[in-house]
Scaffold this active site. Structure first.
Site, PDB file in Angstrom:
ATOM      1  N   SER A 238     -22.546  15.407  12.561  1.00 33.88           N
ATOM      2  CA  SER A 238     -22.008  15.251  11.219  1.00 33.88           C
ATOM      3  C   SER A 238     -20.718  16.050  11.118  1.00 33.88           C
ATOM      4  CB  SER A 238     -23.039  15.736  10.190  1.00 33.88           C
ATOM      5  OG  SER A 238     -22.576  15.553   8.869  1.00 33.88           O
ATOM      6  N   CYS A 239     -19.955  15.838  10.042  1.00 33.48           N
ATOM      7  CA  CYS A 239     -18.711  16.599   9.830  1.00 33.48           C
ATOM      8  C   CYS A 239     -18.288  16.386   8.387  1.00 33.48           C
ATOM      9  CB  CYS A 239     -17.623  16.160  10.818  1.00 33.48           C
ATOM     10  SG  CYS A 239     -17.126  14.424  10.667  1.00 33.48           S
ATOM     11  N   GLY A 240     -16.998  16.324   8.117  1.00 34.17           N
ATOM     12  CA  GLY A 240     -16.534  16.114   6.765  1.00 34.17           C
ATOM     13  C   GLY A 240     -16.610  14.673   6.313  1.00 34.17           C
ATOM     14  N   GLY A 242     -17.069  11.916   9.026  1.00 33.93           N
ATOM     15  CA  GLY A 242     -17.404  11.061  10.152  1.00 33.93           C
ATOM     16  C   GLY A 242     -16.321  10.949  11.202  1.00 33.93           C
ATOM     17  N   TRP A 267     -20.366  14.878   5.238  1.00 36.23           N
ATOM     18  CA  TRP A 267     -20.345  15.720   4.056  1.00 36.23           C
ATOM     19  C   TRP A 267     -19.684  15.047   2.859  1.00 36.23           C
ATOM     20  CZ3 TRP A 267     -23.640  19.288   3.370  1.00 36.23           C
ATOM     21  CH2 TRP A 267     -23.529  20.146   2.272  1.00 36.23           C
TER      22      TRP A 267
END
Length: 287
Positions: A238-240, A242, A267
């Protein structure tokens, strides 16, 4: 199939008719940079622009839509065909950062069943540093190709699956301060923190700090181990929004964990005000 190709390899294959080169550069909100304008100013000869905001679900472009969500198969196939990418193409992805958003294009192609794809190690900075040729105008549209998608749902995870705990270990590629909730998110309106139980490995820790090339596999494995990732079992990056989660997926693929998935909403979806649970502070290591 190679996951990474060198600048020397690409230079030797620029005229190969089966090789397609894509500039998948993307810039975070607020950076005031224009990937399309920078592409027109300088790009690797023969490259086409892979715009992750255009090659996206239509609802991503609607007000309030989640950014650059994976498009439906038919739309992706149309965009690949227009870029001259067919099922027999070997696609080399790069970006202007060294390695950031190029991994997103790599993952998208794999998510639609295309294994003939690699990332250029060091990206455009490495290419420029070696004095290799550049094109400085917008290229003509390539001859259309035929691309038939073969979706791999196991490589994509949704909010519902994360909420249900069906995604294995979640590992977050954002900077530690964002993960812990001590620094603001670049997209307004999002809460700070992380998915409960998630681990944290900022994507830049998989790169050589000077060259932005991917670390050797043994060093990548050590970084994941230090972050607390189990040696086996399902894992979801996951990240901010994708993008950099795909760098973690690339790193995992490089060490043999080819089934690593990406939480596409990341996120940008989880951190919105609502009923999704949020933790702050350092990751809670598993015993």
């Amino acid at each position: 199939m190679n996951t990474i190709v060198s600048t020397a390899w690409l230079a030797d294959h620029l005229d190969d008719p089966d090789v397609r080169i894509v500039d998948a550069s993307y810039h975070l909100p607020g950076t005031n940079r224009d990937a399309a304008a920078e592409f027109a100013e300088a790009h690797i000869p023969g490259a086409v622009l892979f715009d992750v905001d255009d090659i996206a679900a239509p609802e991503s472009k609607a007000p309030g839509g989640l950014p650059h969500m994976l498009p439906p198969p038919g739309l992706f196939a149309d965009r690949m065909a227009a870029l001259g990418i067919g099922n027999d193409s070997f696609v080399v992805c790069y970006d202007v950062h060294g390695l950031m958003s190029a991994a997103r294009a790599w993952w998208m192609l794999r998510a639609f069943g295309h294994d003939g794809v690699a990332v250029l190690d060091g990206g455009l900075p490495a290419w420029k540093a070696e004095g290799r040729p550049l094109e400085t105008s917008v290229p003509k549209a390539p001859a259309p190709a035929r691309f038939t998608p073969h979706p791999r749902p196991a490589l994509v995870r949704s909010k519902a699956e994360v909420l249900a705990g069906r995604v294995g270990t979640v590992i977050d590629a954002r900077a530690r301060e964002r993960f812990e909730g001590t620094a603001p998110e670049p997209r307004p309106g999002l809460r700070g923190g992380h998915i409960p139980g998630a681990l944290n490995l900022p994507f830049g820790e998989l790169l050589d700090p000077a060259t932005k090339t991917l670390l050797p596999p043994e060093d990548i494995a050590a970084r994941f181990a230090a972050a607390g990732l189990p040696e086996s079992g399902p894992v979801t990056a996951s990240c901010g929004s994708g993008i950099t989660a795909c760098v973690l997926a690339l790193g995992l693929h490089r060490i043999g964990r080819e089934d690593a998935a990406v939480y596409d909403g990341s996120w940008s979806e989880w951190g919105m005000p609502g009923d999704t649970p949020v933790e702050t502070g350092p990751a809670r290591r598993r015993s």
